[in-house]
Design an enzyme around this catalytic site. Structure first.
Site, PDB file in Angstrom:
ATOM      1  N   PHE A  22       0.844  -1.183   0.000  1.00 38.18           N
ATOM      2  CA  PHE A  22       0.000   0.000   0.000  1.00 38.18           C
ATOM      3  C   PHE A  22       0.881   1.235   0.000  1.00 38.18           C
ATOM      4  CE2 PHE A  22      -1.926   3.426   2.548  1.00 38.18           C
ATOM      5  CZ  PHE A  22      -3.067   3.675   1.807  1.00 38.18           C
ATOM      6  N   GLU A  45       5.925  -7.276   8.484  1.00 36.48           N
ATOM      7  CA  GLU A  45       5.066  -6.216   7.965  1.00 36.48           C
ATOM      8  C   GLU A  45       5.641  -4.893   8.452  1.00 36.48           C
ATOM      9  OE1 GLU A  45       1.239  -7.265   9.496  1.00 36.48           O
ATOM     10  OE2 GLU A  45       1.084  -9.033   8.206  1.00 36.48           O
ATOM     11  N   ARG A  70      -8.832  12.575  16.879  1.00 38.57           N
ATOM     12  CA  ARG A  70      -7.973  11.555  16.279  1.00 38.57           C
ATOM     13  C   ARG A  70      -8.842  10.376  15.855  1.00 38.57           C
ATOM     14  NH1 ARG A  70      -3.607  13.819  14.334  1.00 38.57           N
ATOM     15  NH2 ARG A  70      -2.166  14.634  15.898  1.00 38.57           N
ATOM     16  N   ALA A  82       2.685  19.029  16.781  1.00 38.97           N
ATOM     17  CA  ALA A  82       3.481  18.025  16.076  1.00 38.97           C
ATOM     18  C   ALA A  82       3.002  17.903  14.638  1.00 38.97           C
ATOM     19  CB  ALA A  82       3.374  16.677  16.779  1.00 38.97           C
ATOM     20  N   GLU A  98       5.568  23.730  12.460  1.00 43.09           N
ATOM     21  CA  GLU A  98       4.418  23.105  13.119  1.00 43.09           C
ATOM     22  C   GLU A  98       3.962  23.900  14.336  1.00 43.09           C
ATOM     23  OE1 GLU A  98       2.370  20.707  12.287  1.00 43.09           O
ATOM     24  OE2 GLU A  98       3.449  20.098  10.493  1.00 43.09           O
ATOM     25  N   GLU A 125       8.870   5.058  11.747  1.00 40.30           N
ATOM     26  CA  GLU A 125       8.621   6.451  12.101  1.00 40.30           C
ATOM     27  C   GLU A 125       9.544   6.893  13.229  1.00 40.30           C
ATOM     28  OE1 GLU A 125       5.070   9.483  13.512  1.00 40.30           O
ATOM     29  OE2 GLU A 125       4.962   7.395  14.119  1.00 40.30           O
ATOM     30  N   GLU A 144      -5.609  22.617   6.039  1.00 39.18           N
ATOM     31  CA  GLU A 144      -7.031  22.769   5.705  1.00 39.18           C
ATOM     32  C   GLU A 144      -7.908  21.679   6.309  1.00 39.18           C
ATOM     33  OE1 GLU A 144      -7.103  20.662   1.310  1.00 39.18           O
ATOM     34  OE2 GLU A 144      -6.682  22.807   1.440  1.00 39.18           O
ATOM     35  N   GLU A 146      -7.279  20.278   9.286  1.00 42.99           N
ATOM     36  CA  GLU A 146      -6.862  20.219  10.689  1.00 42.99           C
ATOM     37  C   GLU A 146      -7.680  21.222  11.509  1.00 42.99           C
ATOM     38  OE1 GLU A 146      -2.420  19.426  12.250  1.00 42.99           O
ATOM     39  OE2 GLU A 146      -2.678  21.313  11.186  1.00 42.99           O
TER      40      GLU A 146
END
Length: 190
Positions: A22, A45, A70, A82, A98, A125, A144, A146
């Site tokens: 993906f 994975e 969230r 963040a 940010e 990450e 836009e 957020e």
């Protein structure tokens, strides 16, 4: 004992093949076939992520946070400012960006506190956590898609929010406890 990032031939896995599964706007997913130290193979994975920044911003002795829905959690979460890194973006510049976009604050003083992996068992990450002070207010300019509310919490209020589950993400918890360490010992400890 010296602990540093290194290869360890007794534990290293060697990538035999990678199958993309993906490709999204923020993440991608791949399945790696790896050769284990004993010669057998296994599947891993892996979520690929461009990295992110987070900012422990302190204004008038309070921690600057944003409240945001969230979707993965199905609820709002109080967090430090963040966001993800853009391709090739310097983490320091991203942290300043940010902070300003989400809160309107710009800082005179900012420094890297620590960089850490969020879930190394399945994702690459990395979050670069900065601490910023000497803040000056300005206009927020969130993305836009957020929608945020700005909060400034004292350390006891932030600890209470952790205790109640209102703050439950690792980067914000780490930032709150780093500030507590600073207040108790005079240093962030890193």
């Amino acid at each position: 004992m010296n602990i540093e990032a290194k290869k360890n031939a007794k534990l290293d896995e060697v990538t035999v093949s990678t199958k993309p599964v993906f490709e999204g706007k923020v993440i991608s997913l791949q399945i790696d076939t790896v050769q284990l130290p004993d010669g057998s193979t296994a599947s891993r994975e892996i979520i690929k992520h461009p990295g992110a920044v987070a900012v422990l911003a302190v204004h008038a002795g309070k921690i600057v946070m944003v409240d945001q829905f969230r979707q993965a959690m199905g609820r709002c979460e109080l967090e430090i400012p963040a966001g993800k890194l853009e391709k090739g973006e310097d983490p320091l510049e991203a942290a300043k960006r940010e902070l300003q976009e989400e809160t309107g604050y710009v800082c005179k003083n900012i420094r890297l506190l620590h960089s850490f992996y969020t879930s190394p068992g399945f994702a690459d990450e990395i979050i670069h956590l900065y601490v910023a002070d000497e803040l000056e207010s300005g206009a927020a300019a969130p993305d836009e898609d957020e929608f945020l509310e700005l909060y400034e919490l004292t350390l006891p209020e932030a600890e209470a929010a952790i205790g109640s589950g209102r703050i439950s993400d690792a980067k914000t918890i780490m930032a709150v406890y780093a500030l507590k360490l600073k207040q108790v010992t005079g240093t962030y400890g890193l």
